[in-house]
Scaffold this motif. Structure first.
Motif, PDB file in Angstrom:
ATOM      1  N   GLU A  42     -55.651 114.404 -14.129  1.00 21.74           N
ATOM      2  CA  GLU A  42     -57.046 114.152 -13.804  1.00 21.74           C
ATOM      3  C   GLU A  42     -57.710 115.383 -13.200  1.00 21.74           C
ATOM      4  O   GLU A  42     -58.913 115.570 -13.341  1.00 21.74           O
ATOM      5  CB  GLU A  42     -57.158 112.962 -12.851  1.00 21.74           C
ATOM      6  CG  GLU A  42     -58.578 112.554 -12.523  1.00 21.74           C
ATOM      7  CD  GLU A  42     -59.415 112.291 -13.786  1.00 21.74           C
ATOM      8  OE1 GLU A  42     -60.622 112.589 -13.753  1.00 21.74           O
ATOM      9  OE2 GLU A  42     -58.870 111.796 -14.791  1.00 21.74           O
TER      10      GLU A  42
ATOM     11  N   GLU B 123     -57.871 110.470 -16.923  1.00 25.09           N
ATOM     12  CA  GLU B 123     -58.795 109.391 -17.282  1.00 25.09           C
ATOM     13  C   GLU B 123     -60.115 109.960 -17.802  1.00 25.09           C
ATOM     14  O   GLU B 123     -60.784 109.347 -18.625  1.00 25.09           O
ATOM     15  CB  GLU B 123     -59.036 108.503 -16.064  1.00 25.09           C
ATOM     16  CG  GLU B 123     -57.787 107.750 -15.596  1.00 25.09           C
ATOM     17  CD  GLU B 123     -58.068 106.837 -14.430  1.00 25.09           C
ATOM     18  OE1 GLU B 123     -59.262 106.770 -14.018  1.00 25.09           O
ATOM     19  OE2 GLU B 123     -57.139 106.198 -13.919  1.00 25.09           O
TER      20      GLU B 123
ATOM     21  N   THR C   7     -52.450 112.590 -18.898  1.00 28.88           N
ATOM     22  CA  THR C   7     -52.649 111.381 -18.104  1.00 28.88           C
ATOM     23  C   THR C   7     -54.058 111.310 -17.520  1.00 28.88           C
ATOM     24  O   THR C   7     -54.332 110.447 -16.691  1.00 28.88           O
ATOM     25  CB  THR C   7     -51.622 111.326 -16.959  1.00 28.88           C
ATOM     26  OG1 THR C   7     -51.757 112.500 -16.135  1.00 28.88           O
ATOM     27  CG2 THR C   7     -50.200 111.274 -17.506  1.00 28.88           C
TER      28      THR C   7
END
Length: 234
Positions: A173, A91, A89
């Protein structure tokens, strides 16, 4: 109440047992005298209809029409879907090689790097239905007696190495988790924190500042405060 009486009579229980159960379950009053019990039994017999086979039929249609929840345990809550084994997940593009800051070894095998694949590798992995052979996260180990060879581009690699593909990974992240098992290497578990500021661009060297810090377990041996520098690779 009528259903309970009918069911007990159908089972062949005496009315005295009915009254005893009635009191035990807290659904009735005091136990009646024997004469009262006999009168009550006669009244029940008069109220209950039997078919030609002797089966009690009173209120059968009413009972059948009642909601199932009133006669059985409430339906269990649906089991929540288990979390996926492969989760990314983040970015930030954490693609590249994570080189250990010190020696990490288990048996005759030395950890060479942790690899996180490029976005295209993750896409191919998902499109394949998460084919085990296309897992984009792995750890490479080299044998202690390996001879170092060199590619035409000048990149060194060991003559004997093993790639341990993740059985489970979770990349967020700012967090990383890797879990796998290999026939020769054994069990490998890595967990730690990712530092996006230390991710280097193509062909650049490492900053010397860890991009991944955390801990490991190699075949049951716990290693704390391990760190890895990021290298994008060729």
């Amino acid at each position: 109440m009528r259903v309970i009486i009918a069911a007990i009579l159908a089972g062949g229980l005496s009315l005295a047992a009915l009254w005893g159960a009635d009191k035990y379950l807290g659904i009735g009053g005091a136990v009646p005298a024997p004469e009262e019990a006999e009168d009550a039994a006669d009244a029940v017999d008069d109220a209950v209809d039997e078919d030609e086979n002797g089966f009690i039929a009173e209120d059968f249609e009413d009972v059948a029409g009642e909601p199932v929840e009133e006669f059985f345990e409430e339906e269990a809550a649906p089991v929540e879907e288990a979390a996926g084994r492969f989760i990314n997940t983040a970015e930030t593009d954490y693609h590249g090689y994570y080189m250990p800051s010190g020696l990490i070894q288990t048996g005759d095998w030395v950890l060479r790097h942790i690899h996180i694949g490029h976005a295209s590798q993750f896409e191919a992995f998902e499109e394949s239905g998460q084919d085990a052979g296309l897992v984009p996260v792995w750890i490479e180990f080299m044998h202690v007696d390996s001879e170092m060879l060199t590619t035409e581009e000048g990149f060194e690699y060991p003559s004997e190495s093993r790639r341990v593909l993740a059985d489970r990974f979770h990349i967020g992240e700012a967090n990383f988790e890797f879990d796998a098992s290999h026939d020769e290497i054994g069990d490998v578990y890595v967990y730690g924190s990712l530092d996006a500021e230390q991710i280097q661009g193509p062909v650049e060297g490492t900053t010397g500042i860890p991009a991944l810090t955390g801990g490991m377990e190699l075949n049951g041996e716990r290693l704390r405060n391990v760190s890895f520098d990021h290298w994008y690779g060729h």
